[in-house]
Design a protein around this motif. Sequence first.
Motif, PDB file in Angstrom:
ATOM      1  N   LYS A 142      -5.546  -3.479  23.832  1.00 46.21           N
ATOM      2  CA  LYS A 142      -6.252  -3.240  22.753  1.00 46.21           C
ATOM      3  C   LYS A 142      -5.117  -3.721  22.256  1.00 46.21           C
ATOM      4  O   LYS A 142      -5.895  -4.582  20.718  1.00 46.21           O
ATOM      5  CB  LYS A 142      -5.472  -0.908  22.229  1.00 46.21           C
ATOM      6  CG  LYS A 142      -5.660  -1.539  20.990  1.00 46.21           C
ATOM      7  CD  LYS A 142      -4.721   0.398  20.174  1.00 46.21           C
ATOM      8  CE  LYS A 142      -4.924   0.530  19.095  1.00 46.21           C
ATOM      9  NZ  LYS A 142      -5.409   2.071  18.563  1.00 46.21           N
ATOM     10  N   GLU A 143      -3.486  -3.999  22.368  1.00 40.34           N
ATOM     11  CA  GLU A 143      -3.163  -5.394  21.401  1.00 40.34           C
ATOM     12  C   GLU A 143      -3.998  -6.756  21.634  1.00 40.34           C
ATOM     13  O   GLU A 143      -4.078  -6.997  20.580  1.00 40.34           O
ATOM     14  CB  GLU A 143      -1.488  -5.544  22.661  1.00 40.34           C
ATOM     15  CG  GLU A 143      -1.415  -4.694  22.776  1.00 40.34           C
ATOM     16  CD  GLU A 143      -0.352  -4.472  20.783  1.00 40.34           C
ATOM     17  OE1 GLU A 143       0.255  -5.459  20.547  1.00 40.34           O
ATOM     18  OE2 GLU A 143      -0.116  -4.065  20.343  1.00 40.34           O
ATOM     19  N   ILE A 144      -5.014  -6.839  22.889  1.00 42.82           N
ATOM     20  CA  ILE A 144      -5.412  -8.422  22.744  1.00 42.82           C
ATOM     21  C   ILE A 144      -6.715  -8.223  21.885  1.00 42.82           C
ATOM     22  O   ILE A 144      -7.339  -8.812  21.363  1.00 42.82           O
ATOM     23  CB  ILE A 144      -5.924  -8.524  24.434  1.00 42.82           C
ATOM     24  CG1 ILE A 144      -4.412  -8.636  24.764  1.00 42.82           C
ATOM     25  CG2 ILE A 144      -6.532  -9.769  24.557  1.00 42.82           C
ATOM     26  CD1 ILE A 144      -2.981 -10.167  24.684  1.00 42.82           C
ATOM     27  N   LYS A 165      -7.908  -6.119  20.065  1.00 40.05           N
ATOM     28  CA  LYS A 165      -8.393  -5.843  19.074  1.00 40.05           C
ATOM     29  C   LYS A 165      -6.299  -5.921  17.562  1.00 40.05           C
ATOM     30  O   LYS A 165      -7.302  -6.882  16.468  1.00 40.05           O
ATOM     31  CB  LYS A 165      -7.697  -4.142  18.871  1.00 40.05           C
ATOM     32  CG  LYS A 165      -8.243  -3.112  17.339  1.00 40.05           C
ATOM     33  CD  LYS A 165      -8.366  -1.722  16.925  1.00 40.05           C
ATOM     34  CE  LYS A 165      -8.357  -0.994  15.684  1.00 40.05           C
ATOM     35  NZ  LYS A 165      -8.479   0.337  16.322  1.00 40.05           N
ATOM     36  N   THR A 166      -5.648  -5.481  18.070  1.00 42.73           N
ATOM     37  CA  THR A 166      -4.242  -5.973  17.124  1.00 42.73           C
ATOM     38  C   THR A 166      -4.991  -7.473  16.900  1.00 42.73           C
ATOM     39  O   THR A 166      -4.020  -8.364  16.172  1.00 42.73           O
ATOM     40  CB  THR A 166      -2.523  -5.435  17.640  1.00 42.73           C
ATOM     41  OG1 THR A 166      -3.393  -3.869  18.144  1.00 42.73           O
ATOM     42  CG2 THR A 166      -1.970  -5.299  16.989  1.00 42.73           C
ATOM     43  N   HIS A 167      -4.596  -7.858  17.750  1.00 48.12           N
ATOM     44  CA  HIS A 167      -4.417  -9.870  18.047  1.00 48.12           C
ATOM     45  C   HIS A 167      -6.088 -10.477  18.372  1.00 48.12           C
ATOM     46  O   HIS A 167      -5.386 -11.425  19.046  1.00 48.12           O
ATOM     47  CB  HIS A 167      -2.958 -10.196  19.112  1.00 48.12           C
ATOM     48  CG  HIS A 167      -1.870  -9.495  18.360  1.00 48.12           C
ATOM     49  ND1 HIS A 167      -1.688 -10.034  17.747  1.00 48.12           N
ATOM     50  CD2 HIS A 167      -1.624  -8.412  19.130  1.00 48.12           C
ATOM     51  CE1 HIS A 167      -0.191  -9.378  17.012  1.00 48.12           C
ATOM     52  NE2 HIS A 167       0.081  -8.466  18.451  1.00 48.12           N
ATOM     53  N   ASP A 168      -6.992 -10.082  17.492  1.00 47.78           N
ATOM     54  CA  ASP A 168      -8.342 -10.103  18.723  1.00 47.78           C
ATOM     55  C   ASP A 168      -8.330 -11.410  18.621  1.00 47.78           C
ATOM     56  O   ASP A 168      -8.454 -12.189  19.056  1.00 47.78           O
ATOM     57  CB  ASP A 168      -9.410  -9.646  18.118  1.00 47.78           C
ATOM     58  CG  ASP A 168     -10.876 -10.258  18.378  1.00 47.78           C
ATOM     59  OD1 ASP A 168     -10.843 -10.205  19.692  1.00 47.78           O
ATOM     60  OD2 ASP A 168     -11.378  -9.620  17.699  1.00 47.78           O
ATOM     61  N   LEU A 169      -7.888 -12.299  16.510  1.00 46.91           N
ATOM     62  CA  LEU A 169      -8.083 -13.215  16.409  1.00 46.91           C
ATOM     63  C   LEU A 169      -7.588 -14.128  16.733  1.00 46.91           C
ATOM     64  O   LEU A 169      -7.843 -15.689  17.810  1.00 46.91           O
ATOM     65  CB  LEU A 169      -7.947 -13.319  14.665  1.00 46.91           C
ATOM     66  CG  LEU A 169      -8.773 -15.040  14.469  1.00 46.91           C
ATOM     67  CD1 LEU A 169      -9.725 -14.862  14.296  1.00 46.91           C
ATOM     68  CD2 LEU A 169      -8.200 -14.714  12.820  1.00 46.91           C
TER      69      LEU A 169
END
Length: 499
Positions: free
Chosen positions: A86-88, A90-94
């Motif tokens: 989820k971190e990769i 969604k949270t820091h997707d860009l």
Amino acid sequence: MIAFLILLLILPASIIFLLHKQRKRQQNPPQPPGPPRLPFIGNLHQFDTASPHLYLYKLSQKYGPLMSMKLGSVPVIVVSSPEMAKEILKTHDLAFCSRPNVLGPHKLSYNGLDIAFAPYSESWRELRKLCVVHLLSNKQVQSFRPIREEEVFRMIGNLSTAASSGGVANLSEITFSLTSSLICWMAFGKKHGGGESRRLRLDELMIESQAMQGGVFVSDYLPSFGWVDKLTGMIGRLDRICKDLDEFFQELIDDHLDSSSPKLINPNILDLLIKLKRDNSASIPLTWDHVKAILMDIFVAGTDTGAATIIWTMTGLIQNPAIMEKLQKDIRDLVGDRGRVNEDDLPKLPYLKAVIKETLRLYPPAPLLLPRESMEDCNIKGYIIRAKTLVYINAWAIARDPEYWESPDEFVPERFLNSTIDIIGQDFQVIPFGGGRRGCPGIPMGLATVELAVANLVYSFDWELPPGMSKQDIDTDVLPGITMHKKHPLCLVPINRYI
């Protein structure tokens, strides 16, 4: 006195050393834990290219769900839990939505002009939008329904003929032929792009291109040793497959540009791409290399992953007779003696959808999602991930996390009944198609084929193992490569039920 003098000499040096170490620690924030590395090659000597998802899963059990490694000169992190995914994604997707410049995929995608392997950029965003709107929309998926049904019913007819003689069917070969035929019809508008010989040629090209996409090139990890790839023949092999593929795609384009060729009422994917290029109606200027790169993605994703998912589904069912019987009853009660399952029936079969979701959980088509590359420094749970770090997301390990799944290694489709968990990238405990900006845009197209094929295979036949074989003899070993294929073909005995 001598000891005191030695202490006076050592003390300043020790203080300087400790200050330097503290300053270095401050300059280099903590990295995620990981296995020890050797100088120069890092962890390359440990990397298992046959089953990397299994190897990395075992390491993650020791070093945690966010693990750091180094492959040659390339820093790597490995993600093995839903929370970290989820971190990769969604949270820091860009920050993590680009692709690394890996030699095999980069060259096969015409230097990154496709959707799957291109680095993140404005032109990539526009190209992806173009494909989603014009090639992979729900309307376009529905337009190919007659082709899907025709090819699936043809497969069932051929199997029925074989069943009459009591023979053993190699389902691995049969399903690969099915998905190959389907993609050719959808992409070119005529079966196999022009005959059986061309289909066989395309199949060989796809197998070889898959090997090159998943192949290990020394130059990707140790650039100064790129000459090793020439010495081993990997560069020559890659050049040959690129040349052969380009010639194949050019032949197909020339066929479609031929004014004497018959025009179809429903345009195929190549027709649509040619129209977009000719009309300059795309948001970016399309070149013929763009067209070929997109075709490459469609062939690999459409043929390879669909066939693999059908086979893993049938593997799970034959290993679990009670689940097979329950699914057969559901489908046969709905369809009756009509003789075939059509696409109108599929929304009324929730247990079929649960079976396929469970298959994709246990056997994701790409167990290690296509690698990403960080575009900037990023803080993940207190760890600093530097720009240009290679990111592997272990979808296989994530979907078997015992914190999120009860009996994670068992085939239990019921877990998806009356559940809000889906497989399209919004629920990070099961991500067979990735997620975020780099999630697979062809999910509806792929699932439509898999659901229709599995429904008809289960409805039309009772299935038995070959003589002398028990369900314990069915292995789940996998072949090397980006896509997780069953190592040994699935061979079963079909028994006609309706045909």
